[in-house]
Scaffold this active site. Sequence first.
Site, PDB file in Angstrom:
ATOM      1  N   SER A  39     -50.531 -36.998 -18.067  1.00  0.00           N
ATOM      2  CA  SER A  39     -50.224 -37.810 -16.745  1.00  0.00           C
ATOM      3  C   SER A  39     -49.127 -37.147 -15.742  1.00  0.00           C
ATOM      4  CB  SER A  39     -49.729 -39.100 -17.417  1.00  0.00           C
ATOM      5  OG  SER A  39     -48.458 -38.864 -18.128  1.00  0.00           O
ATOM      6  N   ASP A 325     -42.045 -46.000 -14.617  1.00  0.00           N
ATOM      7  CA  ASP A 325     -42.208 -46.773 -15.814  1.00  0.00           C
ATOM      8  C   ASP A 325     -41.558 -46.278 -16.920  1.00  0.00           C
ATOM      9  OD1 ASP A 325     -43.877 -44.662 -16.491  1.00  0.00           O
ATOM     10  OD2 ASP A 325     -45.720 -45.640 -16.220  1.00  0.00           O
ATOM     11  N   HIS A 328     -42.767 -42.306 -16.888  1.00  0.00           N
ATOM     12  CA  HIS A 328     -42.790 -41.233 -15.883  1.00  0.00           C
ATOM     13  C   HIS A 328     -41.830 -41.243 -14.651  1.00  0.00           C
ATOM     14  CE1 HIS A 328     -47.061 -42.313 -17.615  1.00  0.00           C
ATOM     15  NE2 HIS A 328     -47.132 -41.025 -17.600  1.00  0.00           N
TER      16      HIS A 328
END
Length: 361
Positions: A39, A325, A328
């Site tokens: 990610s 978040d 991340h």
Amino acid sequence: MAPKVTKWILLAILSFVMKPEILIQGQQQVPCLFFMGDSQFDNGNNNALLTTAKANYQPYGIDYPDFPPSRFSNGRNIADFIAQFLGFAQPIPPFATARGSEILKGVNYASGAAGILDESGRQLGDRISLNKQLLINHQITISRIALSLRNRTKVNEYLSKCLYAVNMGSNDYINNYLLPQYYPTSVLYTPDRFAEFLIRRFSGQLRILYNSGARKVAVFGIGLLGCLPQELARFPTNGSACVDSINNIVQLFNDRLVTLIGNLNTNLPGAQFTYINITSISSGDPTAIGIRVVNAPCCIVSATTGQCVPNQVPCSNRNEYVFWDNFHPTEIVNLVTATRAYNATVPSDAYPVDILRLVQQ
Ligand SMILES: *[C@@H]1O[C@H](CO)[C@@H](O)[C@H](O)[C@H]1NC(C)=O
Ligand SMILES: *[C@@H]1O[C@H](CO)[C@@H](O)[C@H](O)[C@H]1NC(C)=O
Ligand SMILES: *[C@@H]1O[C@H](CO)[C@@H](O)[C@H](O)[C@H]1NC(C)=O
Ligand SMILES: *[C@@H]1O[C@H](CO)[C@@H](O)[C@H](O)[C@H]1NC(C)=O
């Protein structure tokens, strides 16, 4: 984040904030740029997959004016900045939507929740593991390039000039080893044996990348996972700023990765692998660049997934947060990471060379 005060990050940031023209390189420094990863690099490959590891809804990308946002941050991710520093006018397109001649400039294969091990991240749904990124998707790209260049020698010459950036391993910990309710690895392996097991797999994968024509490869180490808000919420810290036990087991992987990079450079003719040292890059005092919140996310996160709850208003002072978040970093932290991976602020940021020197040599 260690509380040790350094001014290096500050200088790195200031030079970009004050001289934004540095960001606009005149010429592309490599003909092509490929990203493999999770990610931290993903820019849309998970959008059509059945998974909760997606970032194609608000408030993700609130500072990135594109729809769907598709980045696991408020703005640009590390891959976006590296492409920018290398002089690419556009972000490298995700494999899921890359078409036509644009693939000659490179492709981004990264997939949220993906790992070195195929099963890592499985509890979140579908993801494109490193094996699939390399053995299927990258091979499809190479055959498309071959159709376009029509000459095998030329294809190999071309692929050897590209930069490849690989960012893998975090999910083998946060979405595997550290979740004993879903995965047996922590029962089967001590932290040391697990690191050894992962590195053996990763070694095979990096050799496949080499055998697929790659020569210049920047491999990112795993960051301080014990400092993620998600882990701070799950484990006691015993007075420390982070869950030190998690950082310690991840370090076992990073130490072996450095050795692996050295071995690959010694044993594979023409190989130019380099290690990007996130431990070094993320050390220093974040308040030096105006960051005030290091242990809580900026957006409102779901208690179950740790990702942003859709359509909730996030914090407005996003440049004061390390985390967007529960997993991340914010765009400002991605900028620092990419800046120092590209042009090391201190020698320990990259081994043996940073990306700037890697593409020049
Ligand atoms: C293929 O490309 C190589 C290197 O550019 C060149 O030397 C060779 O003549 C080409 N072969 C054909 C059949 O065009
Ligand atoms: C907390 O830290 C102290 C001092 O370093 C150590 O003796 C103790 O075992 C730690 N406790 C836990 C639960 O890690
Ligand atoms: C990575 O950075 C850490 C922290 O600065 C340092 O202790 C370590 O030696 C570095 N590793 C390499 C290979 O440079
Ligand atoms: C790399 O960083 C140094 C300062 O650390 C700076 O003087 C130099 O211009 C930078 N090079 C590039 C190409 O950004």
